[in-house]
Design an enzyme around this catalytic site. Structure first.
Site, PDB file in Angstrom:
ATOM      1  N   ASP A 224      35.345  37.471  46.946  1.00  0.00           N
ATOM      2  CA  ASP A 224      36.685  37.796  47.416  1.00  0.00           C
ATOM      3  C   ASP A 224      37.115  39.041  46.645  1.00  0.00           C
ATOM      4  O   ASP A 224      36.541  39.391  45.613  1.00  0.00           O
ATOM      5  CB  ASP A 224      37.647  36.620  47.210  1.00  0.00           C
ATOM      6  CG  ASP A 224      38.915  36.790  48.050  1.00  0.00           C
ATOM      7  OD1 ASP A 224      39.125  37.900  48.603  1.00  0.00           O
ATOM      8  OD2 ASP A 224      39.711  35.842  48.160  1.00  0.00           O
TER       9      ASP A 224
HETATM   10  C1  BGC Z   1      41.893  37.542  50.338  1.00  0.00           C
HETATM   11  C2  BGC Z   1      40.748  37.570  51.312  1.00  0.00           C
HETATM   12  C3  BGC Z   1      40.725  38.900  52.019  1.00  0.00           C
HETATM   13  C4  BGC Z   1      40.639  40.017  50.990  1.00  0.00           C
HETATM   14  C5  BGC Z   1      40.649  41.401  51.611  1.00  0.00           C
HETATM   15  C6  BGC Z   1      41.920  38.756  49.419  1.00  0.00           C
HETATM   16  O1  BGC Z   1      43.116  38.804  48.750  1.00  0.00           O
HETATM   17  O2  BGC Z   1      41.841  36.352  49.564  1.00  0.00           O
HETATM   18  O3  BGC Z   1      40.867  36.522  52.231  1.00  0.00           O
HETATM   19  O4  BGC Z   1      39.670  38.944  52.927  1.00  0.00           O
HETATM   20  O5  BGC Z   1      41.755  39.941  50.130  1.00  0.00           O
HETATM   21  O6  BGC Z   1      41.893  41.704  52.104  1.00  0.00           O
END
Ligand code: BGC
Length: 854
Positions: A224
């Site tokens: 993530d």
């Molecule tokens: C989220 C993800 C997301 C990523 C990119 C993170 O804060 O938890 O689900 O895909 O950001 O935006």
């Protein structure tokens, strides 16, 4: 085209190139090696639309109903169709990888990202996720189920240690991922949190033992965003790519780790192989070129599908005296905070600027004609003041305002010139991915300026929240100071302040200059807990006419009273929105916004037939529920949310959705109540496997509305439930085939969901002695039926998945011998049939089970 040979490329790569390939180069792209013909691919959020590469000033896209809404459809076909739509939207945004679906579990009602997940039930969640992924893949795009695993709350999401039994981990939290593997998704995103003491992104047991070995997953494992916390441990565990770039943990540090054998080169090669394979495959299958421009594809077909999805997700919770459907010929009074705003999606990385939105008020007007619709606000439901950017004008008279970026502050250089001037309409500017060649690093300054011309005279409230520092001026008079004194809040994934407010008396028709001076995140001294900084921070400003609470309610009540006397129908639209439900924080309680309950109760007092429509992604407290005769749960419905609601209210669509999560009466009644936040750095999953309905069934308590519940404008009856005994053999390959005759016994066409629950054999001394849930959903099927029509519905379930619990002693699934009860449940409490099914011999298994329909 990327027709390179993965192994040949690996043989040619220098160490620094390998190291570069296992992290992103920016927010959304992988590293390219042009000399070897390896292009860069693009990733995009996910999950209810495809935002493209820009949080900041993004390009509009299709917004689907939130995943809880999709969960409510119990419709595998629809999940497949929507997956395809997302694949097509990815092509428009040049994205090879879609960051979704989200398949974490709604442990409790307060989760900030609850709206983003399908369900509290792992089988519903995993099955819909599998179809969603198949749809995305049909377009040649790689889907990415996320977040693996146990990111089921936002509170201290990077730091929290989720503590749970192996049984709960397997039966509830890993199971949606395990089922989603049916679609061979091609990528997977790890979660931020720790699971039993180790961050998921560096957990060997999760990534190697379970994901790779047990499930045979050969796709790309990505972190993530900013969710990597080590150099060697993460790579050795099999975290293939760190996202985003610039890398925090790879680069020189990883080269050093390889040189010192902390990470063996063949282990690095394995991750490089995964990245290269994803690049090669997605290039070939999607046909999307490198660095493609980002486009819009707003088609009538998209709108039609989104409208159908929105309507199919609306759950009819109460309909005493058949108040619904409403008559399209009659006048309708619409009241409430959610009527005249489009609560179309939740907040955070799932949010995106939609091609267009339809408010419930507009949906009703579209349906019955503007002249038949009356409106009274009654109360506001926002937490932060509504965004005001598209109500401003630039000096040139265009919609929006100017956003001028400076490398220096005014104090540093009174003659500074902007490095860029952008015209913006959204007054929510998240600078996570803003880039300009004249700006290095995350410290810079912005001035925003637009003209506001109020339609009515009166007091106006303005609001400003920042991750950084900011001041808002109207006609050069300071109205809000969010710079010299700051209070921590939840804005921008928890990096920002609370919304500070100020009010100004304005005259109708006069032009007022509104301007904001903003400094990015490094200019602020505010630092909160374990929050990690996303880019350069952000600024959000809003405003609206000041509403005196009591008079606004009185006005709505008077209108409702007059409506009741004249026979005008009344609809009250209430609920939450992306201020209340967002990534980055959980809700503090389960309540509707201030004044909402009073408004609803007072309207019901004078207009008892008023229809109440609630929009939220997760359960809310409904203290007036006994007094409401007609109640509808409408989630965040995407672009077409308002039309979808109107389709159900006026009977063009007969509601068929079912709750994908339990609605408790109070927050205290839900099983995660004592353990839903991080305390001392950990969260105990104290309810164990008894999440949602598994708990309510076990303790014989009635929630307000149960999982799987939802009414229709017609009635159904089940007869003739039969089960075909599967052939003897390996349990993972055995399939139970049930048939049931479903009759639409009412006067309207409609759709029924057959829900198959399995109850285990009673625990006794001859059995394992392991307690199990009273019943668990194992399969479901939606069927459309004309009035009076009967269809034989066939529903298939895998025997292994339907009969097993996780045996902690054996570290395997146990399909226990004994007699199980298979219950087919439909709409209406009496619409249930059951048949026994006997497992002759206990069997143990690990690995994956097949899609029983495949
Ligand atoms: C989220 C993800 C997301 C990523 C990119 C993170 O804060 O938890 O689900 O895909 O950001 O935006």
């Amino acid at each position: 085209m990327a027709d390179f040979d993965v192994e040949e490329v690996i043989a040619e790569l220098a160490l620094h190139e390998k190291v570069s390939l296992v992290s992103g180069i920016d927010m959304w792209h992988t590293y390219a090696v042009p000399r070897l013909g390896v292009p860069s691919i693009r990733m995009s959020d996910g999950p209810n639309g495809v935002r493209g590469t820009r949080f900041f000033n993004g390009i509009p896209a299709a917004c689907l109903p939130c995943e809880t809404a999709l969960g409510a459809t119990f419709d595998e076909e629809l999940a497949l169709e929507l997956g395809k739509l997302l694949g097509q939207e990815c092509k428009a945004k040049g994205a090879h990888i879609l960051l979704g679906p989200t398949i974490n579990i709604q442990r409790g009602p307060l989760g900030g990202r609850g709206f983003e997940s399908f369900s509290e039930d792992p089988v519903l969640s995993g099955t819909l996720a599998a179809r969603y992924c198949e749809g995305v893949k049909e377009e040649g795009i790689i889907p990415t189920p996320k977040h693996f695993v146990c990111n089921d709350q936002e509170h201290e999401r990077m730091a929290v240690n989720s503590i749970l039994t192996d049984r709960a981990l397997r039966e509830i939290y890993l199971l949606p991922f395990q089922i989603a593997m049916q679609s061979n998704p091609g990528a997977l995103m790890t979660s931020y949190n720790m699971v039993n003491g180790t961050h998921a992104s560096e957990s060997f047991p999760l990534l190697q033992d379970i994901l790779r070995k047990e499930w045979g997953f050969d796709g790309l494992v990505m972190s993530d965003w900013f969710g990597v916390y080590s150099v060697s441990q993460a790579l050795n565990a099999g975290l293939d790519i760190e996202m985003p770039g610039m890398s925090k943990f790879r680069g020189a540090a990883l080269s050093h780790a390889v040189s010192s054998n902390e990470v063996k080169e063949h282990v690095l090669d394995e991750s490089v192989r995964k990245v290269l394979t994803a690049v090669k495959r997605s290039f070939a299958s999607s046909g999307i070129p490198e660095n493609a421009p980002e486009l819009q594809r707003n088609t009538p077909e998209t709108s039609a599908l989104l409208r159908r999805a929105a309507a199919e997700s609306v759950v009819l919770l109460k309909n005493e005296g058949d108040i619904l459907p409403l008559a399209p010929t009659k006048k309708t009074l619409v009241i409430g905070p959610n009527a005249n705003i489009a609560a179309y999606c939740g907040g955070g990385s799932a949010s995106l600027p939609a091609y267009y939105t339809v408010t419930p008020l507009q949906g009703i007007k579209n349906k019955i004609g503007e002249d038949k619709v009356l409106f009274s606000q009654g109360a506001y439901g926002h937490r932060d003041l509504p965004l005001i950017g598209d109500r401003l004008r630039t000096a040139a008279g265009e919609v929006g305002y100017t956003f001028s970026v400076f490398a220096e502050s005014l104090e540093e250089n009174p003659n500074r010139k902007p490095v860029e001037v952008v015209q913006m309409t959204s007054s929510n500017a998240f600078l996570m991915d803003y880039a300009n060649k004249n700006i290095s690093g995350t410290l810079y300054y912005v001035t925003m300026e637009g003209i506001f011309t109020p339609e009515e005279s009166g007091l106006y409230d303005f609001g400003l929240s920042v991750a950084g520092t900011g001041q808002l001026f109207v006609e050069d008079k300071l109205v809000i100071d969010n710079k010299t004194k700051q209070r921590g809040g939840t804005a921008f994934f928890g990096m920002g302040t609370v919304e500070e407010r100020g009010s100004v008396e304005l005259e109708a028709g006069k032009n007022y200059k509104v301007h904001i001076d903003f400094g990015t995140f490094p200019t602020s001294k505010l630092r909160q807990g374990s929050v990690v900084s996303f880019g350069a921070g952000g600024v959000r400003f809003g405003g609206c006419r000041h509403l005196e609470e009591k008079p606004a309610i009185e006005e709505a009540v008077a209108a409702a009273k007059a409506a009741a006397a004249e026979g005008t129908q009344v609809v009250v639209c209430v609920g939450l929105n992306s201020d209340w439900e967002s990534e980055g924080y959980d809700r503090p309680d389960m309540d509707l916004p201030p004044n909402t309950d009073e408004l609803v109760q007072r309207v019901l007092d004078v207009s008892p037939d008023a229809v109440i429509v609630v929009q939220s992604g997760t359960p809310v407290t409904l203290p007036w529920v006994k007094n409401a005769k007609a109640l509808v749960q409408a989630w965040y419905g995407g672009n077409e949310g308002g039309n979808g609601i109107a389709d159900v209210l006026f009977g063009d669509v007969n509601p068929s959705a079912k709750l994908p999560l339990t609605f408790p009466t109070t927050i205290e009644q839900n099983p995660s109540f004592l353990n839903y936040r991080s305390e001392g750095g950990r969260v105990l999953y104290g309810e164990d496997i008894y999440v949602g309905y598994r708990y309510f069934d076990k303790v014989k308590q009635q929630p307000l509305f149960a999982f799987g519940y939802g009414l229709s404008y017609t009635t159904f009856a089940f007869t003739n439930l039969k089960v075909d005994e599967p052939k003897a053999g390996v349990v993972t390959e055995q399939v139970l085939t049930l048939t049931v005759d479903v009759t639409n016994t009412g006067k309207r066409d409609g759709a029924e969901v057959v829900q198959l629950y399995v109850s285990p054999p009673a625990v006794n001394d001859t059995l394992s002695g392991i307690r199990r849930p009273v019943r668990e959903l194992k399969a479901f099927k939606k069927v459309a039926l004309k009035a009076g029509e009967t269809k034989t519905v066939t529903i298939k379930a895998n025997v292994a998945q339907s009969t097993s619990f996780w045996d902690e002693k054996r570290e395997a699934w146990q399909s226990e011998a004994g007699t199980y009860k298979l219950t087919a449940e439909g709409t209406g409490a009496d619409n249930k049939l059951d048949v026994p099914y006997t497992v002759a011999k206990t069997q143990y298994w690990t690995g994956l089970v097949k899609n029983p329909y495949a």
